[in-house]
Design an enzyme around this catalytic site. Structure first.
Site, PDB file in Angstrom:
ATOM      1  N   ARG A 261      28.603   8.264  28.695  1.00  0.00           N
ATOM      2  CA  ARG A 261      28.831   7.005  27.966  1.00  0.00           C
ATOM      3  C   ARG A 261      27.743   6.996  26.893  1.00  0.00           C
ATOM      4  NH1 ARG A 261      30.365   2.759  31.694  1.00  0.00           N
ATOM      5  NH2 ARG A 261      32.448   3.252  30.951  1.00  0.00           N
ATOM      6  N   PRO A 262      28.123   7.246  25.635  1.00  0.00           N
ATOM      7  CA  PRO A 262      27.166   7.663  24.600  1.00  0.00           C
ATOM      8  C   PRO A 262      26.254   6.600  24.001  1.00  0.00           C
ATOM      9  CG  PRO A 262      29.341   7.439  23.655  1.00  0.00           C
ATOM     10  CD  PRO A 262      29.494   7.184  25.134  1.00  0.00           C
ATOM     11  N   CYS A 263      25.347   6.063  24.800  1.00  0.00           N
ATOM     12  CA  CYS A 263      24.391   5.095  24.273  1.00  0.00           C
ATOM     13  C   CYS A 263      23.409   5.755  23.298  1.00  0.00           C
ATOM     14  CB  CYS A 263      23.654   4.382  25.401  1.00  0.00           C
ATOM     15  SG  CYS A 263      22.853   5.467  26.577  1.00  0.00           S
ATOM     16  N   HIS A 264      23.328   7.095  23.326  1.00  0.00           N
ATOM     17  CA  HIS A 264      22.449   7.795  22.387  1.00  0.00           C
ATOM     18  C   HIS A 264      22.947   7.661  20.945  1.00  0.00           C
ATOM     19  CE1 HIS A 264      25.467  10.773  23.690  1.00  0.00           C
ATOM     20  NE2 HIS A 264      25.374  11.254  22.465  1.00  0.00           N
ATOM     21  N   ARG A 265      24.179   7.232  20.758  1.00  0.00           N
ATOM     22  CA  ARG A 265      24.754   7.093  19.417  1.00  0.00           C
ATOM     23  C   ARG A 265      24.442   5.745  18.771  1.00  0.00           C
ATOM     24  NH1 ARG A 265      30.478   9.551  21.450  1.00  0.00           N
ATOM     25  NH2 ARG A 265      29.703  11.659  21.832  1.00  0.00           N
TER      26      ARG A 265
END
Length: 163
Positions: A129-133
């Site tokens: 779940r791409p919270c790094h984006r």
């Protein structure tokens, strides 16, 4: 008898700790030293079986061959956090969004941007779940529970940052 399964996978960002429910749905993915990351608890079952698809997809992601994860996820959170996390799932590979953009996507007010940031920081499924984006309004690489060095590595891998 516990209904939580776990395994560890080697990755370019360190040893990943994955947990899953009895039905095989991923419940968390943590990295070493992660703020709020999980630790193996007594009674959990170490079994790589439920994680075969996750291992294959993570390997393909880190090899630059996979841009969308297709895994059953079962992260528990408040309805607000669930809405924020669903918005994260819609952020395409190789792109970034701001906290304010996530707030707007879920219909939250500008005043709710801090709460959105808190929900993003509480994401139990790093990478998948791409919270790094999510970045700051000024384009800065703001906090990441897994550490800014990992955020840079992930965004570089995805082509969102120059390497």
């Amino acid at each position: 008898m516990s209904d939580t399964y776990w395994t560890r996978l080697a990755s370019p960002v360190g040893s990943l700790l994955l947990t899953a429910a009895a039905d095989g749905a991923l419940t968390s993915l943590s990295v070493p030293g992660q703020k709020g990351g999980r630790s193996v608890e007594e009674g959990w079952r170490c079994d790589p079986g439920p994680f075969r698809a996750a291992a294959d997809q993570l390997g393909a992601y880190f090899a630059g061959e996979l841009t969308v994860f297709r895994l059953p996820l079962d992260a528990h959170g408040t309805p607000f956090r669930q809405r924020v996390w669903a918005a994260l799932d819609e952020v395409p590979y190789g792109s970034t969004v701001t906290y304010g953009e996530i707030a707007a996507r879920i219909g939250a007010s500008r005043a709710a941007v801090r709460a959105v940031g808190g929900a993003i920081g509480a994401n139990p499924l790093l990478i998948v779940r791409p919270c790094h984006r999510v970045i700051g309004a000024d384009g800065s690489l703001t906090g990441y529970a897994g550490g800014l060095d990992r955020k840079v590595l992930l965004l570089t891998l995805e082509g969102a940052l120059e390497g």
